[in-house]
Design a protein around this motif. Sequence first.
Motif, PDB file in Angstrom:
ATOM      1  N   LEU A 209       2.542   0.660   6.787  1.00  0.00           N
ATOM      2  CA  LEU A 209       2.726  -1.016   6.429  1.00  0.00           C
ATOM      3  C   LEU A 209       0.832  -1.612   6.447  1.00  0.00           C
ATOM      4  O   LEU A 209       0.960  -2.265   5.781  1.00  0.00           O
ATOM      5  CB  LEU A 209       3.651  -1.695   7.482  1.00  0.00           C
ATOM      6  CG  LEU A 209       5.098  -1.320   7.483  1.00  0.00           C
ATOM      7  CD1 LEU A 209       5.619  -2.048   8.738  1.00  0.00           C
ATOM      8  CD2 LEU A 209       5.464  -2.014   6.203  1.00  0.00           C
ATOM      9  N   HIS A 210       0.504  -0.933   7.344  1.00  0.00           N
ATOM     10  CA  HIS A 210      -0.894  -1.153   7.587  1.00  0.00           C
ATOM     11  C   HIS A 210      -1.846  -0.858   6.083  1.00  0.00           C
ATOM     12  O   HIS A 210      -2.693  -1.957   5.543  1.00  0.00           O
ATOM     13  CB  HIS A 210      -1.737  -0.856   8.685  1.00  0.00           C
ATOM     14  CG  HIS A 210      -1.356  -1.413   9.951  1.00  0.00           C
ATOM     15  ND1 HIS A 210      -0.964  -2.811  10.103  1.00  0.00           N
ATOM     16  CD2 HIS A 210      -1.019  -0.852  11.186  1.00  0.00           C
ATOM     17  CE1 HIS A 210      -0.963  -3.169  11.329  1.00  0.00           C
ATOM     18  NE2 HIS A 210      -0.812  -1.851  12.005  1.00  0.00           N
TER      19      HIS A 210
ATOM     20  N   GLU B 163      -3.419  -3.724   3.339  1.00  0.00           N
ATOM     21  CA  GLU B 163      -4.762  -3.707   2.897  1.00  0.00           C
ATOM     22  C   GLU B 163      -4.832  -3.500   1.463  1.00  0.00           C
ATOM     23  O   GLU B 163      -5.717  -4.125   0.762  1.00  0.00           O
ATOM     24  CB  GLU B 163      -5.479  -2.520   3.758  1.00  0.00           C
ATOM     25  CG  GLU B 163      -6.820  -2.412   3.241  1.00  0.00           C
ATOM     26  CD  GLU B 163      -7.577  -1.429   4.149  1.00  0.00           C
ATOM     27  OE1 GLU B 163      -8.912  -1.335   4.178  1.00  0.00           O
ATOM     28  OE2 GLU B 163      -7.070  -0.748   5.095  1.00  0.00           O
ATOM     29  N   LYS B 164      -4.185  -2.727   1.181  1.00  0.00           N
ATOM     30  CA  LYS B 164      -4.111  -2.469  -0.509  1.00  0.00           C
ATOM     31  C   LYS B 164      -3.775  -3.517  -1.480  1.00  0.00           C
ATOM     32  O   LYS B 164      -4.389  -3.735  -2.429  1.00  0.00           O
ATOM     33  CB  LYS B 164      -3.099  -0.972  -0.855  1.00  0.00           C
ATOM     34  CG  LYS B 164      -3.357  -0.848  -2.112  1.00  0.00           C
ATOM     35  CD  LYS B 164      -2.489   0.549  -2.449  1.00  0.00           C
ATOM     36  CE  LYS B 164      -2.247   0.762  -3.960  1.00  0.00           C
ATOM     37  NZ  LYS B 164      -1.549   2.236  -4.345  1.00  0.00           N
ATOM     38  N   ASN B 165      -2.723  -4.345  -0.700  1.00  0.00           N
ATOM     39  CA  ASN B 165      -2.224  -5.298  -2.010  1.00  0.00           C
ATOM     40  C   ASN B 165      -2.693  -6.649  -1.180  1.00  0.00           C
ATOM     41  O   ASN B 165      -2.010  -7.650  -1.813  1.00  0.00           O
ATOM     42  CB  ASN B 165      -0.694  -5.257  -1.678  1.00  0.00           C
ATOM     43  CG  ASN B 165      -0.023  -3.860  -2.323  1.00  0.00           C
ATOM     44  OD1 ASN B 165       0.173  -4.085  -3.573  1.00  0.00           O
ATOM     45  ND2 ASN B 165       0.186  -2.994  -1.635  1.00  0.00           N
TER      46      ASN B 165
END
Length: 243
Positions: A21-22, A26-28
């Motif tokens: 989830l982290h 961060e990516k999105n």
Amino acid sequence: MIRIAIVEDEQLFREKILRYLHRYEEKNKQSFSIKTFENGMQFLTDYRPEYDIIFMDIEMTQMDGISAAKQLRHLDPTALLVYISGYDQYFRQLFEVGVFRFLDKPVNTEQLSECFVDACRQISDRNACFEYTCKRGFFRIPFREIAYFESDRRVIRLYLWNGEHREFYGKLNRIEEGMKAGGRFFLRIHQSYLLNYDYVRRMDGTSVTLAINGKEIQLPISSDRQYEMSKQLCELKKGKWNI
């Protein structure tokens, strides 16, 4: 912000979901609020309906995931519930608590990613509406409030979550096509019925039971659609729900 709960008594799996989830956050470039719980009892203590997605194990100490979810649905009927378990014998019970997805242990990243993307899409889509016209005018009803459609020749009856219904002229085939195009979880179980999966509580080879306004409604699955329903059940169990 998407609000997420992880209810899992094994630290290894809690941390694996958290890491995913982290990374996704961060990516999105999204914002998540994530809380973790070690069992169903801890999760339900002073519960408030604040979560969008709940990841829950079935086999836990003190209170198992099935019992916890049954209590949860009295407090919060709308949160998306994702079960995580390596125990197939619970699969049939999942409909009773309105499960969104079932993930086998050990959960792989691809399976988790597909589930989470679908969940985010459904959360963002909750305010989308079904539109129709009748003699009284033009109407818009949120998809989440629609339990099922019934076709009687050219008359469509739209049944709502509270037991009320609306009528208009139309074709169920066109409504079904629109649901598929929009990626909405509606099931065509019969020539006359199109159901919102969120209201399904039980399903066997010949019928589906819906929970509507505290009452159970049983509808038939036509013989020519029984294989397709069985196939979709297997796809749900694998984390692949393709309407």
